[in-house]
Design a protein around this motif. Structure first.
Motif, short mmCIF file in Angstrom:
data_model
loop_
_atom_site.label_atom_id
_atom_site.label_comp_id
_atom_site.label_asym_id
_atom_site.label_seq_id
_atom_site.Cartn_x
_atom_site.Cartn_y
_atom_site.Cartn_z
N THR A 251 6.55 -4.43 -22.08
CA THR A 251 6.10 -5.13 -22.23
C THR A 251 4.55 -5.96 -23.10
N GLN A 252 4.39 -4.01 -23.78
CA GLN A 252 3.46 -4.66 -25.04
C GLN A 252 4.19 -3.76 -26.11
N VAL A 253 3.67 -3.85 -27.20
CA VAL A 253 3.65 -3.04 -28.37
C VAL A 253 3.23 -2.17 -28.40
N PRO A 254 4.34 -1.02 -28.43
CA PRO A 254 4.06 0.85 -28.23
C PRO A 254 2.68 0.85 -28.79
N GLU A 255 2.19 1.37 -28.51
CA GLU A 255 0.83 2.56 -28.71
C GLU A 255 1.11 3.94 -29.76
N VAL A 256 1.27 4.44 -31.12
CA VAL A 256 1.07 5.42 -31.20
C VAL A 256 0.51 6.23 -31.46
N ARG A 257 0.15 7.39 -30.96
CA ARG A 257 -0.96 8.27 -30.95
C ARG A 257 -0.77 9.67 -31.92
N GLU A 258 -1.70 10.51 -31.53
CA GLU A 258 -1.91 11.20 -32.20
C GLU A 258 -0.95 12.45 -31.80
N ARG A 259 -0.64 12.30 -30.54
CA ARG A 259 0.74 13.62 -30.39
C ARG A 259 1.41 12.64 -29.31
N ALA A 260 1.13 11.43 -29.45
CA ALA A 260 2.33 10.91 -27.56
C ALA A 260 2.32 9.28 -28.36
N THR A 261 2.86 8.83 -27.46
CA THR A 261 3.04 7.29 -27.53
C THR A 261 3.19 7.17 -26.18
N TYR A 262 2.50 5.55 -26.37
CA TYR A 262 1.94 5.05 -24.51
C TYR A 262 2.90 4.10 -24.65
N LEU A 263 3.52 3.37 -23.68
CA LEU A 263 4.54 2.44 -23.85
C LEU A 263 4.04 2.05 -22.51
N TYR A 264 4.09 0.43 -21.94
CA TYR A 264 3.93 -0.53 -20.65
C TYR A 264 4.82 -0.50 -20.73
N VAL A 265 5.56 0.08 -19.37
CA VAL A 265 6.89 -0.85 -18.72
C VAL A 265 6.69 -1.53 -17.66
N GLU A 266 7.05 -3.15 -17.57
CA GLU A 266 7.11 -4.13 -16.19
C GLU A 266 8.37 -3.82 -15.27
N THR A 267 7.95 -2.70 -14.54
CA THR A 267 9.21 -2.78 -13.26
C THR A 267 9.27 -4.34 -12.39
N GLU A 268 9.87 -4.23 -11.61
CA GLU A 268 9.86 -5.22 -10.31
C GLU A 268 8.79 -5.47 -9.39
N GLU A 269 8.10 -4.21 -9.35
CA GLU A 269 6.85 -3.79 -8.17
C GLU A 269 5.10 -3.51 -9.18
N ASP A 270 5.78 -2.88 -10.08
CA ASP A 270 4.67 -2.05 -11.04
C ASP A 270 4.68 -2.59 -12.27
N LEU A 271 2.95 -2.57 -13.21
CA LEU A 271 3.10 -1.92 -14.75
C LEU A 271 2.92 -1.10 -14.61
N VAL A 272 3.68 -0.20 -15.69
CA VAL A 272 3.55 1.27 -15.53
C VAL A 272 2.95 1.79 -16.76
N LEU A 273 2.17 2.54 -17.30
CA LEU A 273 2.30 2.90 -18.13
C LEU A 273 3.01 4.44 -18.61
N VAL A 274 3.60 4.26 -19.26
CA VAL A 274 4.72 5.92 -19.39
C VAL A 274 4.38 6.85 -20.45
N LEU A 275 4.19 8.11 -20.90
CA LEU A 275 3.57 8.72 -21.72
C LEU A 275 4.89 9.22 -22.28
N VAL A 276 5.15 9.47 -23.19
CA VAL A 276 6.58 10.28 -24.03
C VAL A 276 6.02 10.77 -25.66
N ASP A 277 6.91 11.35 -25.82
CA ASP A 277 6.44 12.51 -26.56
C ASP A 277 6.90 11.26 -27.98
N ARG A 278 5.73 11.45 -29.00
CA ARG A 278 5.81 10.68 -30.86
C ARG A 278 6.90 11.13 -31.44
N TYR A 279 8.17 11.90 -31.67
CA TYR A 279 9.06 12.08 -32.45
C TYR A 279 9.88 12.31 -31.36
#
Length: 128
Positions: A100-128
Motif C-alpha cells: 500500500t505504500q512506497v517501500p522504504e529502502v534502509r541500510e540493511r533492509a526494505t520495509y514493505l507495508y502489505v495490506e491483507t484482508e484483515e490487517d496492515l502488516v509491516l514486512v521486513l525483507v532483505d535489501r538485495y
C-alpha cells in the motif's frame, strides 16, 4: 483552587499511566478504585458540615485521577488486542495482499507495508 490540587492531579494522572504500563490492571479494579475515590470525596463533603478535613478530599481526588490514568492506558491497549497475526510471530508464513505504500529502502533492509484482508502488516525483507 490551590496549586497543590493541580500538582496532585498531574502527578496522580502520570503515576496512573506509569503503573498501568508496567503492570496491566483489569477494568474491574479500575472501577473499584474510582468508586472508592468517590466515596472518599463523599466522606470529605459530609465531614465539612461538622469539621473541615482536607485529607479525605485529597485521597479521593488522587484515587479518581489515578484511576483515570489507568483507564487511559487500558483503553489505548484495546486497539492492539485483536490482531489475527499475533499467533504467527516467529513462524514462517505466507502473506497475500497488496503493497500500500512506497517501500522504504534502509541500510540493511526494505520495509514493505502489505495490506491483507484483515490487517496492515509491516514486512521486513532483505535489501538485495
Amino acid at each position: 483552587m490551590s496549586i497543590k490540587y493541580f500538582y496532585l492531579v498531574v502527578t496522580s494522572l502520570f503515576s496512573g499511566i506509569f503503573v498501568a504500563t508496567l503492570h496491566p490492571i483489569t477494568l474491574s479494579y479500575i472501577t473499584w478504585l474510582i468508586f472508592i475515590g468517590f466515596v472518599a470525596i463523599l466522606i470529605w463533603y459530609r465531614s465539612t458540615l461538622i469539621l473541615e478535613v482536607k485529607g479525605w478530599f485529597l485521597f479521593g481526588l488522587f484515587l479518581v485521577v489515578f484511576s483515570l490514568g489507568l483507564l487511559r492506558v487500558e483503553i489505548a491497549n484495546w486497539a492492539f488486542d485483536n490482531s489475527l497475526l499475533e499467533f504467527e510471530v516467529d513462524k514462517e508464513v505466507t502473506i497475500i495482499g497488496e503493497v500500500t505504500q512506497v517501500p522504504e529502502v534502509r541500510e540493511r533492509a526494505t520495509y514493505l507495508y502489505v495490506e491483507t484482508e484483515e490487517d496492515l502488516v509491516l514486512v521486513l525483507v532483505d535489501r538485495y
